[in-house]
Scaffold this motif. Sequence first.
Motif, mmCIF file in Angstrom:
data_model
loop_
_atom_site.group_PDB
_atom_site.id
_atom_site.type_symbol
_atom_site.label_atom_id
_atom_site.label_comp_id
_atom_site.label_asym_id
_atom_site.label_seq_id
_atom_site.Cartn_x
_atom_site.Cartn_y
_atom_site.Cartn_z
ATOM 1 N N ILE A 1 0.755 11.885 0.959
ATOM 2 C CA ILE A 1 0.343 13.071 1.714
ATOM 3 C C ILE A 1 0.711 14.271 0.834
ATOM 4 O O ILE A 1 1.898 14.516 0.577
ATOM 5 N N MET B 1 0.852 -1.192 0.000
ATOM 6 C CA MET B 1 0.000 0.000 0.000
ATOM 7 C C MET B 1 0.885 1.238 0.000
ATOM 8 O O MET B 1 1.875 1.300 0.741
ATOM 9 N N ILE B 2 0.546 2.167 -0.854
ATOM 10 C CA ILE B 2 1.282 3.421 -0.952
ATOM 11 C C ILE B 2 0.415 4.511 -0.325
ATOM 12 O O ILE B 2 -0.777 4.626 -0.639
ATOM 13 N N LYS B 3 1.020 5.269 0.592
ATOM 14 C CA LYS B 3 0.285 6.387 1.197
ATOM 15 C C LYS B 3 0.857 7.692 0.635
ATOM 16 O O LYS B 3 2.076 7.839 0.561
ATOM 17 N N ASN C 1 4.571 13.769 -0.461
ATOM 18 C CA ASN C 1 5.431 12.645 -0.094
ATOM 19 C C ASN C 1 4.686 11.328 -0.336
ATOM 20 O O ASN C 1 3.491 11.232 -0.041
ATOM 21 N N LEU C 2 5.443 10.358 -0.864
ATOM 22 C CA LEU C 2 4.922 9.002 -1.022
ATOM 23 C C LEU C 2 5.542 8.141 0.065
ATOM 24 O O LEU C 2 6.777 8.161 0.245
ATOM 25 N N TYR C 3 4.698 7.421 0.774
ATOM 26 C CA TYR C 3 5.181 6.675 1.935
ATOM 27 C C TYR C 3 4.851 5.191 1.874
ATOM 28 O O TYR C 3 3.866 4.790 1.245
ATOM 29 N N LYS C 4 5.655 4.411 2.601
ATOM 30 C CA LYS C 4 5.313 3.020 2.900
ATOM 31 C C LYS C 4 5.288 2.908 4.423
ATOM 32 O O LYS C 4 6.068 3.589 5.113
ATOM 33 N N LYS C 5 4.461 2.032 4.937
ATOM 34 C CA LYS C 5 4.378 1.867 6.386
ATOM 35 C C LYS C 5 5.570 1.061 6.889
ATOM 36 O O LYS C 5 5.953 0.054 6.266
ATOM 37 N N VAL C 6 6.196 1.533 7.984
ATOM 38 C CA VAL C 6 7.330 0.783 8.546
ATOM 39 C C VAL C 6 7.039 0.202 9.927
ATOM 40 O O VAL C 6 7.483 -0.892 10.262
#
Lengths: 95, 95
Positions: A5, A1-3, A89-94
């Motif tokens: 913001i 999944m890409i988040k 910003n494109l995020y991945k969950k860590v």
Amino acid sequence: MIKVIAKNYIKKDKIEEVLQATKELIEATVKEEGCIKYEMYQDIKDESILTMMEEWESMDALKNHSNSEHYRRIVPIIGEYSEKAAETNLYKKVI
Amino acid sequence: MIKVIAKNYIKKDKIEEVLQATKELIEATVKEEGCIKYEMYQDIKDESILTMMEEWESMDALKNHSNSEHYRRIVPIIGEYSEKAAETNLYKKVI
């Protein structure tokens, strides 16, 4: 999944226009394949900060979105009504 | 519901330490009353951007959090390991 913001800094006299344009963008986007979430938030202390918070199943889904008719038509309008460039910003969950 | 986005700019050689400290902070925080979501994300293009994405039932729940023992002990550590001040925004959903 890409988040994603995407934090927008809107001209104080253009907030309503951006909210209207965003409503249309959201209605079209949530129907796109791979779109999990696509919501607009407003900063509690500064109403000119309007941030889109998005969740996508894959990078491909996100790329398709940025090539969609509604994205190409509406996102530039938000840009015109902005004080300065958005911070995205494109995020991945860590954790 | 209050959404908090806390964007941290971590020193490149301190990312692991921050991830460890954050793990402990998250484990304690998710047990707090009014905590809906409390997750750490990493920017896909810049691993030194670590952003906490939080959801709280109320401002009171969020205030209690910032007075908690684990918050007061761990958040300053993250600050020490940062290149520059975090950018924290509190949001409400508008669309």
